[in-house]
Scaffold this active site. Structure first.
Site, short mmCIF file in Angstrom:
data_model
loop_
_atom_site.label_atom_id
_atom_site.label_comp_id
_atom_site.label_asym_id
_atom_site.label_seq_id
_atom_site.Cartn_x
_atom_site.Cartn_y
_atom_site.Cartn_z
N HIS A 189 11.09 58.97 -41.46
CA HIS A 189 12.41 58.51 -41.75
C HIS A 189 13.20 59.61 -40.71
O HIS A 189 14.55 58.86 -40.93
CB HIS A 189 12.98 58.29 -42.89
N THR A 190 12.90 59.25 -39.93
CA THR A 190 13.56 60.24 -38.40
C THR A 190 13.65 58.93 -37.71
O THR A 190 14.92 59.53 -36.52
CB THR A 190 12.80 61.28 -38.19
N GLY A 231 -0.35 46.04 -44.32
CA GLY A 231 0.80 46.05 -45.01
C GLY A 231 -0.36 47.99 -45.79
O GLY A 231 0.86 48.21 -46.21
N LEU A 261 -0.23 51.33 -41.26
CA LEU A 261 -0.72 51.60 -39.68
C LEU A 261 -0.40 50.35 -39.16
O LEU A 261 -0.62 49.99 -37.96
CB LEU A 261 -2.39 51.33 -40.32
N SER A 262 1.26 49.65 -39.42
CA SER A 262 1.84 48.97 -38.35
C SER A 262 0.79 47.89 -38.00
O SER A 262 1.07 47.66 -36.80
CB SER A 262 2.32 49.71 -37.15
N SER A 263 0.17 47.23 -38.70
CA SER A 263 -0.18 45.72 -37.99
C SER A 263 1.03 45.08 -37.64
O SER A 263 0.59 43.82 -36.47
CB SER A 263 -1.02 45.04 -38.81
N SER A 264 2.48 45.04 -38.12
CA SER A 264 3.15 44.21 -36.93
C SER A 264 3.26 44.51 -35.72
O SER A 264 3.69 43.91 -35.10
CB SER A 264 4.60 44.19 -38.06
N ASP A 299 7.27 52.40 -34.45
CA ASP A 299 5.36 52.17 -34.01
C ASP A 299 5.44 51.25 -32.90
O ASP A 299 4.52 51.26 -32.56
CB ASP A 299 6.30 50.70 -35.76
P1 ADP Z 1 2.59 46.93 -41.61
O1 ADP Z 1 3.02 46.89 -40.71
O2 ADP Z 1 2.65 48.15 -42.19
O3 ADP Z 1 1.16 46.70 -41.26
P2 ADP Z 1 4.05 44.99 -42.42
O4 ADP Z 1 4.60 43.82 -43.60
O5 ADP Z 1 5.27 45.46 -41.13
O6 ADP Z 1 3.16 45.85 -42.55
O7 ADP Z 1 3.29 43.35 -41.26
C1 ADP Z 1 2.37 42.82 -41.84
C2 ADP Z 1 2.95 41.34 -41.48
O8 ADP Z 1 2.18 41.13 -39.81
C3 ADP Z 1 2.14 40.45 -42.62
O9 ADP Z 1 2.48 40.31 -43.27
C4 ADP Z 1 1.75 38.81 -41.17
O10 ADP Z 1 2.95 38.22 -41.50
C5 ADP Z 1 2.56 40.13 -40.38
N1 ADP Z 1 0.84 40.04 -39.75
C6 ADP Z 1 0.42 41.40 -38.75
N2 ADP Z 1 -0.39 41.07 -38.19
C7 ADP Z 1 -1.10 39.65 -38.38
C8 ADP Z 1 -2.03 38.81 -37.34
N3 ADP Z 1 -3.49 39.45 -37.39
N4 ADP Z 1 -2.01 37.39 -37.46
C9 ADP Z 1 -0.77 37.29 -38.18
N5 ADP Z 1 0.08 37.49 -39.04
C10 ADP Z 1 0.40 39.38 -38.86
MG MG Z 2 5.29 47.00 -40.20
#
Ligand code: ADP
Ligand code: MG
Length: 383
Positions: free
Chosen positions: A31-32, A123, A126-129, A173
């Site tokens: 949060h920085t 979620g 680990l920032s899948s986003s 991220d």
């Molecule tokens: P985090 O970044 O912590 O994993 P977020 O809520 O920021 O969680 O992002 C997760 C969202 O990103 C998922 O709910 C989805 O909408 C999208 N996402 C992540 N990876 C994929 C993927 N491989 N294909 C489609 N959408 C994805």
């Molecule tokens: Mg994210």
């Protein structure tokens, strides 16, 4: 099968190329980022891949192993579709396309098929986003000849996430995912976007990072995250400075006088966390990775007690890994769920894993996912 293979398999056409970007774990500095301060994340080995084929029309078609349906939007209607929202997961890749065209108006946009596959748990903090954003931004930057550098592509990812998806996150991220270096973490000044890859030396020191994904869901776009940001803005406004980055530990006494009790604790977390990031980098440079454990522990205490973004599952993961011999441990990511990390001698990983499982079971918590992460290379073209 890697994400690169899976993405290629999902793309029916023969790909122009395949690009990938990793998730990230934040070693310290939570949060920085939106306070224009310091963070110290590293890219992990788990990646999201984007296989891309060129089309003859102006349609962007995105698919993901994550979802059964393909989503199609023409370039002509991209602005309107982003503004209308409701794109769910497709908001990430389409938001990146939209943001890229905003940042690089001279890019030669054309229709593309994008197939996505990911190894990054969603979620889990680990920032899948950022991984999906980094993979798509890298791909479109190449196939549309946008000519942006990695920092500009990180910014594209952030714009997509903030303005297209509507999640008010900082840029940490995306920078970590774009700029990662093997066995190093990225020291990032979020005000200037200056970075330095700082060697971690975990492997040489026989240390691992053990992640406990609590499977407690966090939701950035709602509630707590926004409130924390508002508290930080209140704190900065009370001092008449643009952001909490402009304050240091020397300002804490005055902060306690002029702020209400809760805002003061929020501010104290950010100020001391910035200092802990600087101290962590200095300790690594001077004494190596075994010197940073106490800073991780102090970071967790600050998030638990001052910023109040931990949950019992995260506290238990931290306490249990410390008791099992970790040098340091803390929750990582935005909080309210997600994951904790522990810096632990590699030989103790199996015992610590068992201890966390047992502790979660004894507390009646859902069984967590426990795995190690390895500081790894950032976004790249794979094929
Ligand atoms: P985090 O970044 O912590 O994993 P977020 O809520 O920021 O969680 O992002 C997760 C969202 O990103 C998922 O709910 C989805 O909408 C999208 N996402 C992540 N990876 C994929 C993927 N491989 N294909 C489609 N959408 C994805
Ligand atoms: Mg994210």
């Amino acid at each position: 099968m890697t994400a690169v293979d899976d993405a290629r398999a999902l793309l029916a056409a023969s790909p122009e190329g395949v690009w990938s970007a990793p998730g990230r774990a934040n070693l310290i500095g939570e949060h920085t980022d939106y306070n224009e301060g310091f963070v110290f994340p590293f890219a992990i080995a788990q990646r999201t891949a984007a296989a891309v084929a060129l089309r003859d029309d102006d349609v962007i078609r995105v698919r993901s192993t994550f979802a059964p349906e393909a989503v199609e939007v023409s370039l002509a209607e991209l602005d309107a579709r982003i503004a209308a929202g409701g794109l769910d997961w497709a908001g990430y890749p389409l938001g990146v396309a939209w943001a890229l065209l905003r940042e690089a108006p001279d890019a030669t946009a054309r229709g593309v098929d994008i197939a996505l596959a990911s190894e990054v748990p969603v979620g889990a903090g680990l920032s899948s986003s950022a991984a999906i954003e980094g993979a798509v931004a890298s791909a479109l930057n190449d196939v549309w000849n946008a000519g942006l550098d990695k920092v500009a592509l990180a910014r594209v990812g952030r714009i997509a996430e903030n303005d297209a998806v509507g999640a008010p996150t900082g840029i940490m991220d995306q920078m970590a995912s774009m700029l990662g270096v093997a066995d190093a973490a990225t020291f990032l000044d979020c005000r200037t976007l200056a970075t330095r890859a700082v060697p971690l030396g975990f492997a040489d020191a026989g240390l691992s990072i053990l992640v406990t994904d609590t499977l407690v869901e966090h939701a950035h776009s709602t509630g707590g995250y926004r409130e924390r940001r508002e508290a930080c803005e209140r704190g900065a406004a009370a001092f008449g400075v643009p952001s909490l980055r402009d304050l240091s530990v020397d300002d804490l006494a005055r902060a306690e006088q002029i702020l209400d009790e809760v805002t003061f604790r929020r501010v104290r977390h950010v100020i001391t966390e910035n200092q802990r990031v600087l101290d962590t980098v200095a300790a690594l440079d001077a004494d190596g990775p075994s010197a940073i454990g106490e800073l991780l522990v102090a970071s967790h205490a600050s998030m638990r007690d001052d910023f109040e973004i931990s949950v019992p599952e995260l506290d238990l993961a931290v306490e249990t890994t410390l008791a099992a011999g970790a040098l340091g441990a803390r929750m990582t990511g935005g909080g309210f769920g997600g994951a904790a990390i522990a810096l632990i001698p590699t030989g103790l990983v199996p015992a610590a894993t068992g201890a966390v499982r047992a502790a979660f079971a004894a507390s009646g918590f859902r069984a967590p996912n426990i795995f190690t992460v390895t500081p790894s290379e950032g976004a790249r073209r794979d094929a």
